[in-house]
Design an enzyme around this catalytic site. Sequence first.
Site, PDB file in Angstrom:
ATOM      1  N   ASN A 127      -7.278  -2.799  14.480  1.00  0.00           N
ATOM      2  CA  ASN A 127      -8.609  -3.003  14.050  1.00  0.00           C
ATOM      3  C   ASN A 127      -8.929  -4.019  13.184  1.00  0.00           C
ATOM      4  O   ASN A 127      -9.868  -4.455  12.619  1.00  0.00           O
ATOM      5  CB  ASN A 127      -9.455  -1.773  13.510  1.00  0.00           C
ATOM      6  CG  ASN A 127      -8.782  -1.174  12.189  1.00  0.00           C
ATOM      7  OD1 ASN A 127      -7.783  -1.973  11.766  1.00  0.00           O
ATOM      8  ND2 ASN A 127      -9.378  -0.098  11.647  1.00  0.00           N
ATOM      9  N   GLU A 146      -9.437  -1.895   5.478  1.00  0.00           N
ATOM     10  CA  GLU A 146     -10.312  -1.552   6.679  1.00  0.00           C
ATOM     11  C   GLU A 146     -11.332  -2.202   6.951  1.00  0.00           C
ATOM     12  O   GLU A 146     -11.929  -3.118   5.930  1.00  0.00           O
ATOM     13  CB  GLU A 146     -10.559   0.075   6.743  1.00  0.00           C
ATOM     14  CG  GLU A 146      -9.451   1.045   6.762  1.00  0.00           C
ATOM     15  CD  GLU A 146      -8.594   1.143   8.005  1.00  0.00           C
ATOM     16  OE1 GLU A 146      -8.383   0.129   8.883  1.00  0.00           O
ATOM     17  OE2 GLU A 146      -7.952   2.335   8.201  1.00  0.00           O
ATOM     18  N   HIS A 185      -7.122  -4.616  10.302  1.00  0.00           N
ATOM     19  CA  HIS A 185      -6.870  -4.427   8.834  1.00  0.00           C
ATOM     20  C   HIS A 185      -5.381  -4.998   8.355  1.00  0.00           C
ATOM     21  O   HIS A 185      -4.427  -5.173   9.108  1.00  0.00           O
ATOM     22  CB  HIS A 185      -6.805  -2.879   8.577  1.00  0.00           C
ATOM     23  CG  HIS A 185      -5.678  -2.131   8.797  1.00  0.00           C
ATOM     24  ND1 HIS A 185      -5.679  -1.150   9.763  1.00  0.00           N
ATOM     25  CD2 HIS A 185      -4.396  -2.029   8.697  1.00  0.00           C
ATOM     26  CE1 HIS A 185      -4.627  -0.420   9.783  1.00  0.00           C
ATOM     27  NE2 HIS A 185      -3.706  -1.014   9.342  1.00  0.00           N
ATOM     28  N   ASP A 188       1.005  -1.199   0.158  1.00  0.00           N
ATOM     29  CA  ASP A 188      -0.134  -0.084   0.080  1.00  0.00           C
ATOM     30  C   ASP A 188       0.747   1.290   0.211  1.00  0.00           C
ATOM     31  O   ASP A 188       2.047   1.108   0.011  1.00  0.00           O
ATOM     32  CB  ASP A 188      -1.062   0.209   1.183  1.00  0.00           C
ATOM     33  CG  ASP A 188      -0.226  -0.402   2.421  1.00  0.00           C
ATOM     34  OD1 ASP A 188       0.782  -0.447   2.421  1.00  0.00           O
ATOM     35  OD2 ASP A 188      -1.038  -0.569   3.573  1.00  0.00           O
TER      36      ASP A 188
HETATM   37  C1  GLP Z   1      -0.317   0.596   8.448  1.00  0.00           C
HETATM   38  C2  GLP Z   1       0.238  -0.212   7.405  1.00  0.00           C
HETATM   39  C3  GLP Z   1      -0.389  -1.850   7.602  1.00  0.00           C
HETATM   40  C4  GLP Z   1       0.462  -2.215   8.889  1.00  0.00           C
HETATM   41  C5  GLP Z   1      -0.336  -1.412  10.134  1.00  0.00           C
HETATM   42  C6  GLP Z   1       0.171  -1.908  11.293  1.00  0.00           C
HETATM   43  O1  GLP Z   1      -1.719   0.758   8.667  1.00  0.00           O
HETATM   44  N1  GLP Z   1      -0.752   0.073   6.159  1.00  0.00           N
HETATM   45  O2  GLP Z   1       0.281  -2.490   6.512  1.00  0.00           O
HETATM   46  O3  GLP Z   1       0.303  -3.597   8.962  1.00  0.00           O
HETATM   47  O4  GLP Z   1      -0.098  -0.189   9.850  1.00  0.00           O
HETATM   48  O5  GLP Z   1       1.440  -1.243  11.498  1.00  0.00           O
HETATM   49  P1  GLP Z   1       2.419  -1.517  12.747  1.00  0.00           P
HETATM   50  O6  GLP Z   1       3.193  -2.759  12.507  1.00  0.00           O
HETATM   51  O7  GLP Z   1       3.270  -0.039  13.101  1.00  0.00           O
HETATM   52  O8  GLP Z   1       1.626  -1.618  14.096  1.00  0.00           O
END
Ligand code: GLP
Length: 263
Positions: free
Chosen positions: A136, A143, A138, A67
């Site tokens: 959440n 989402e 995702h 993404d």
């Molecule tokens: C972002 C990314 C996700 C990732 C998530 C959790 O929203 N788009 O791909 O898994 O954050 O991030 P973290 O590893 O910092 O908790």
Amino acid sequence: MKIVILKNSDEVAAYGADIFVRFISKKPAAVLGLATGSTPVALYKQLISAYEQNRVSFKAVSTFNLDEYLGIAAEHPQSYRYFMNHQLFNHIDIDKQNTQVPQGDAEDPFAACERYESAIKKKGGIDIQLLGIGRNGHIGFNEPSSSLMSRTRVKTLTRATIDDNARFFSADEYQPHLSLTMGIGTILESKKVVLLATGESKADAVKAMVEGPLTASCPASALQMHQDAVVIVDDAAASKLLDVDFYKHIEMENRKLNERFDR
Ligand code: GLP
């Protein structure tokens, strides 16, 4: 779904990196799906040191990131392209031409999403996809309420995700509310999926993903439908799972089987 529960985030990163190193050793021209966020950083460090120790080469590897924020350019320090360059690509022997991140500043983001899907197909699909998970549930920026069949598209971020990711932006900096993300359908087509989650803040999401119903309310639960998904978590992220002992027992049995049959 294979659930691997380890002591801490270092063990999670090492276990995950080992899967990637072995995979690339077997298939040097592997197509990797990569992720951003804080969780994969330790795994990327492990990949860099494996490369430095000549245990792996990325020369023939191609990558597709999950993404990108919509509305910021690749050079922006908060862009996921910038993150990937700095956390991984600049430190290994990958050809940057073979690395793809959705184009956040595309004139026509909808067309850019379609091009991204075509580029993945043209490469023969993703061999192994790395994932983190949002609090959440995702994955990528899919989402809750995302279609479980979705493809790469423009997606609006929830308030919870915007707040969670605000820590990366300074107070006066523009923080995008939209993104370009591979869809859940795109992710499910990867031949193998490796999801990492660490820390207590992920415990509810991990529980919903692993033991909850298959539901768009927890996008990661779609991985229950995947034939080869490995979920690697530390004790804290596993703390709300019902049957930790059983998952640990399965993992021990799997290790024995792997040794016996040299897998
Ligand atoms: C972002 C990314 C996700 C990732 C998530 C959790 O929203 N788009 O791909 O898994 O954050 O991030 P973290 O590893 O910092 O908790």
